[in-house]
Motif scaffolding. Structure first.
Motif, PDB file in Angstrom:
ATOM      1  N   ARG A 126      55.666  56.717   8.898  1.00 48.83           N
ATOM      2  CA  ARG A 126      55.171  55.468   8.316  1.00 48.83           C
ATOM      3  C   ARG A 126      54.286  55.741   7.102  1.00 48.83           C
ATOM      4  N   ALA A 127      53.444  56.767   7.200  1.00 48.13           N
ATOM      5  CA  ALA A 127      52.600  57.122   6.054  1.00 48.13           C
ATOM      6  C   ALA A 127      53.451  57.584   4.880  1.00 48.13           C
ATOM      7  N   ALA A 128      54.500  58.347   5.159  1.00 49.76           N
ATOM      8  CA  ALA A 128      55.400  58.819   4.098  1.00 49.76           C
ATOM      9  C   ALA A 128      56.064  57.638   3.392  1.00 49.76           C
ATOM     10  N   CYS A 129      56.537  56.678   4.150  1.00 53.02           N
ATOM     11  CA  CYS A 129      57.165  55.496   3.547  1.00 53.02           C
ATOM     12  C   CYS A 129      56.144  54.636   2.820  1.00 53.02           C
ATOM     13  N   ALA A 130      54.947  54.504   3.378  1.00 51.26           N
ATOM     14  CA  ALA A 130      53.914  53.678   2.758  1.00 51.26           C
ATOM     15  C   ALA A 130      53.522  54.215   1.392  1.00 51.26           C
ATOM     16  N   VAL A 131      53.349  55.522   1.281  1.00 50.72           N
ATOM     17  CA  VAL A 131      52.941  56.066  -0.008  1.00 50.72           C
ATOM     18  C   VAL A 131      54.071  55.936  -1.033  1.00 50.72           C
TER      19      VAL A 131
ATOM     20  N   ALA B  75      53.420  48.304   2.220  1.00 50.47           N
ATOM     21  CA  ALA B  75      52.917  49.648   2.530  1.00 50.47           C
ATOM     22  C   ALA B  75      51.876  49.591   3.637  1.00 50.47           C
ATOM     23  N   PHE B  76      50.961  48.643   3.559  1.00 50.13           N
ATOM     24  CA  PHE B  76      49.906  48.548   4.566  1.00 50.13           C
ATOM     25  C   PHE B  76      50.416  47.920   5.859  1.00 50.13           C
ATOM     26  N   GLU B  77      51.439  47.085   5.735  1.00 47.03           N
ATOM     27  CA  GLU B  77      52.083  46.558   6.947  1.00 47.03           C
ATOM     28  C   GLU B  77      52.723  47.685   7.747  1.00 47.03           C
ATOM     29  N   LEU B  78      53.349  48.632   7.069  1.00 47.83           N
ATOM     30  CA  LEU B  78      53.972  49.742   7.777  1.00 47.83           C
ATOM     31  C   LEU B  78      52.942  50.614   8.483  1.00 47.83           C
ATOM     32  N   LEU B  79      51.754  50.708   7.908  1.00 47.59           N
ATOM     33  CA  LEU B  79      50.711  51.540   8.515  1.00 47.59           C
ATOM     34  C   LEU B  79      50.033  50.883   9.703  1.00 47.59           C
TER      35      LEU B  79
ATOM     36  N   ALA C 157      43.533  52.554  10.716  1.00 48.79           N
ATOM     37  CA  ALA C 157      42.469  52.227   9.769  1.00 48.79           C
ATOM     38  C   ALA C 157      42.212  53.384   8.812  1.00 48.79           C
ATOM     39  N   ARG C 158      42.237  54.596   9.345  1.00 46.88           N
ATOM     40  CA  ARG C 158      41.990  55.760   8.493  1.00 46.88           C
ATOM     41  C   ARG C 158      43.097  55.930   7.455  1.00 46.88           C
ATOM     42  N   LEU C 159      44.345  55.766   7.871  1.00 45.20           N
ATOM     43  CA  LEU C 159      45.461  55.876   6.937  1.00 45.20           C
ATOM     44  C   LEU C 159      45.381  54.793   5.861  1.00 45.20           C
ATOM     45  N   CYS C 160      45.069  53.575   6.263  1.00 41.84           N
ATOM     46  CA  CYS C 160      44.944  52.480   5.294  1.00 41.84           C
ATOM     47  C   CYS C 160      43.835  52.765   4.290  1.00 41.84           C
ATOM     48  N   GLY C 161      42.696  53.277   4.768  1.00 38.74           N
ATOM     49  CA  GLY C 161      41.591  53.572   3.875  1.00 38.74           C
ATOM     50  C   GLY C 161      41.942  54.640   2.856  1.00 38.74           C
ATOM     51  N   LEU C 162      42.593  55.707   3.305  1.00 32.03           N
ATOM     52  CA  LEU C 162      42.992  56.776   2.395  1.00 32.03           C
ATOM     53  C   LEU C 162      43.940  56.252   1.314  1.00 32.03           C
ATOM     54  N   LEU C 163      44.925  55.459   1.728  1.00 33.57           N
ATOM     55  CA  LEU C 163      45.907  54.967   0.777  1.00 33.57           C
ATOM     56  C   LEU C 163      45.289  53.947  -0.181  1.00 33.57           C
ATOM     57  N   ALA C 164      44.436  53.072   0.339  1.00 29.78           N
ATOM     58  CA  ALA C 164      43.813  52.056  -0.507  1.00 29.78           C
ATOM     59  C   ALA C 164      42.926  52.698  -1.572  1.00 29.78           C
ATOM     60  N   ARG C 165      42.141  53.678  -1.178  1.00 31.17           N
ATOM     61  CA  ARG C 165      41.256  54.326  -2.159  1.00 31.17           C
ATOM     62  C   ARG C 165      42.055  55.068  -3.226  1.00 31.17           C
ATOM     63  N   ALA C 166      43.166  55.667  -2.836  1.00 30.37           N
ATOM     64  CA  ALA C 166      43.991  56.392  -3.803  1.00 30.37           C
ATOM     65  C   ALA C 166      44.691  55.453  -4.777  1.00 30.37           C
TER      66      ALA C 166
ATOM     67  N   ASP D  76      40.316  64.079 -15.995  1.00 32.96           N
ATOM     68  CA  ASP D  76      39.780  63.043 -15.102  1.00 32.96           C
ATOM     69  C   ASP D  76      40.710  61.839 -15.047  1.00 32.96           C
ATOM     70  N   MET D  77      41.257  61.442 -16.191  1.00 35.86           N
ATOM     71  CA  MET D  77      42.170  60.301 -16.216  1.00 35.86           C
ATOM     72  C   MET D  77      43.390  60.563 -15.337  1.00 35.86           C
ATOM     73  N   HIS D  78      43.970  61.751 -15.475  1.00 33.34           N
ATOM     74  CA  HIS D  78      45.193  62.036 -14.729  1.00 33.34           C
ATOM     75  C   HIS D  78      44.924  62.356 -13.265  1.00 33.34           C
ATOM     76  N   ARG D  79      43.724  62.838 -12.943  1.00 33.60           N
ATOM     77  CA  ARG D  79      43.372  63.001 -11.532  1.00 33.60           C
ATOM     78  C   ARG D  79      43.368  61.646 -10.824  1.00 33.60           C
ATOM     79  N   LEU D  80      43.026  60.610 -11.560  1.00 37.86           N
ATOM     80  CA  LEU D  80      43.061  59.260 -10.992  1.00 37.86           C
ATOM     81  C   LEU D  80      44.471  58.687 -11.047  1.00 37.86           C
ATOM     82  N   LYS D  81      45.054  58.655 -12.224  1.00 39.48           N
ATOM     83  CA  LYS D  81      46.315  57.939 -12.423  1.00 39.48           C
ATOM     84  C   LYS D  81      47.464  58.538 -11.616  1.00 39.48           C
ATOM     85  N   THR D  82      47.590  59.850 -11.623  1.00 41.61           N
ATOM     86  CA  THR D  82      48.703  60.527 -10.945  1.00 41.61           C
ATOM     87  C   THR D  82      48.234  61.331  -9.750  1.00 41.61           C
ATOM     88  N   GLY D  83      47.160  62.083  -9.929  1.00 45.67           N
ATOM     89  CA  GLY D  83      46.729  63.017  -8.896  1.00 45.67           C
ATOM     90  C   GLY D  83      46.228  62.376  -7.623  1.00 45.67           C
ATOM     91  N   ALA D  84      45.583  61.217  -7.731  1.00 46.27           N
ATOM     92  CA  ALA D  84      44.979  60.615  -6.541  1.00 46.27           C
ATOM     93  C   ALA D  84      46.022  60.305  -5.473  1.00 46.27           C
TER      94      ALA D  84
END
Length: 322
Positions: A72-77, A125-129, A159-168, A196-204
């Motif tokens: 589910r996490a794989a599909c959500a991301v 994505a969050f529904e799947l989690l 909740a932990r999976l949702c938090g990680l994905l939401a922050r990213a 720093d820009m790409h750590r956020l845009k792509t890397g996160a």
């Protein structure tokens, strides 16, 4: 670290599982053609690197390849990634007409249709989690290629999976990086600001993929193993973007499946404009070494970890040609 490991067979099996789950979980019957646009955006295309990172991380820590939380996490991301591409391609953002070798979603379904499809993919994505299921009773039964979940994973894990994905995905991650990218057109950025820009845009989101797999196994965030996985994700995430910048200059649209040379045409700062072609390649190679060093730290922190798939993914992400 990956000697004798058949990465192609491993990746093919996991991609098939992810594809079958996405096929089952992205609805075809959403109202007024919305489901068709959603499925067009996410199915039948893409490298699925983010889902593979989720699954490789989970399996490295001992998860069963058929673990429901990791799947589910794989599909959500992947849904979050797909929604970001839909919105990034729109005229108000990058105004691109080609993605994954076919017309972008707004070209096919109109700007309003693309906007809604992206919104719906993000929500899904969050529904799947957060599956609502009694023990042994999945809310949605995927096809035979996907083993139905035995139990809905614990609310704390959800909740932990949702938090990680939401922050990213949000202001401190992908959306924030895209905002900086749009504000940087025509400007000269120094190396630190560009990183720093790409750590956020792509890397996160790539880092989050690694950590979602770990979180699905219950690994605590205060452990050395978690820190090593985080360092690995950050290194491959930035390396991936640098290789993207290189390919934007060196590959053609047919190879990339998207418009080539669009960064230069849009006067966007890239690692190639900052470091030159060979300098960018050297930077990616150094980050690749950092990623493998992080896996060595993970092996010390967690001797039983199986790291072949993660190491092979790092190789594939840096050495890719599209």
């Amino acid at each position: 670290m990956s000697g004798g490991f058949d990465f192609s067979a491993w990746a093919e099996a996991r991609r098939a599982r992810v594809e079958a789950a996405l096929e089952a979980w992205v609805p075809a019957d959403a109202a007024a053609g919305l489901g068709e646009a959603m499925r067009y955006a996410v199915l039948d295309g893409g490298k699925r690197l983010r889902p593979l990172l989720v699954l490789a991380s989970a399996e490295a820590l001992g998860a069963n390849p058929e673990d429901d939380a990791a799947l589910r996490a794989a599909c959500a991301v992947e849904l979050i990634h797909a929604y970001s591409l839909v919105h990034d391609d729109m005229p108000c953002m990058d105004n691109d007409v080609l993605r994954r070798g076919k017309p972008t979603v707004h070209v096919r379904y109109g700007e309003a249709g693309a906007l809604l499809a992206g919104d719906a993919l993000q929500a899904l994505a969050f529904e799947l989690l957060t599956p609502e299921a009694s023990p042994g009773t999945p809310t949605q039964t995927p096809p035979e290629a996907v083993t139905p979940p035995r139990l809905a994973h614990a609310p704390a894990t959800q909740a932990r999976l949702c938090g990680l994905l939401a922050r990213a995905a949000g202001h401190a991650g992908m959306a924030g990086g895209q905002a900086i990218d749009l504000a940087s057109v025509g400007r000269t950025l120094d190396a630190a600001t560009l990183r720093d820009m790409h750590r956020l845009k792509t890397g996160a989101l790539l880092t989050a993929s690694v950590l979602l797999g770990a979180a699905a196994t219950g690994l605590a965030s205060v452990t050395p193993a978690w820190q090593a996985l985080s360092a690995f994700g950050e290194a491959v995430g930035l390396a991936f973007q640098i290789v993207d910048d290189v390919l934007d200059v060196t590959a053609d649209a047919a190879t990339l499946g998207k418009t080539a040379g669009k960064d230069a045409a849009a006067n966007k700062p890239t690692f190639v404009t900052l470091l030159g072609l060979e300098g960018a390649r050297a930077e990616a190679a150094q980050l690749h070494r950092h990623a493998l060093d992080a896996l060595s730290e993970l092996q010390r922190a967690c001797p039983q970890a199986q790291l072949s798939a993660l190491a092979a993914l790092a190789d594939a992400m840096v050495r890719r040609e599209y």
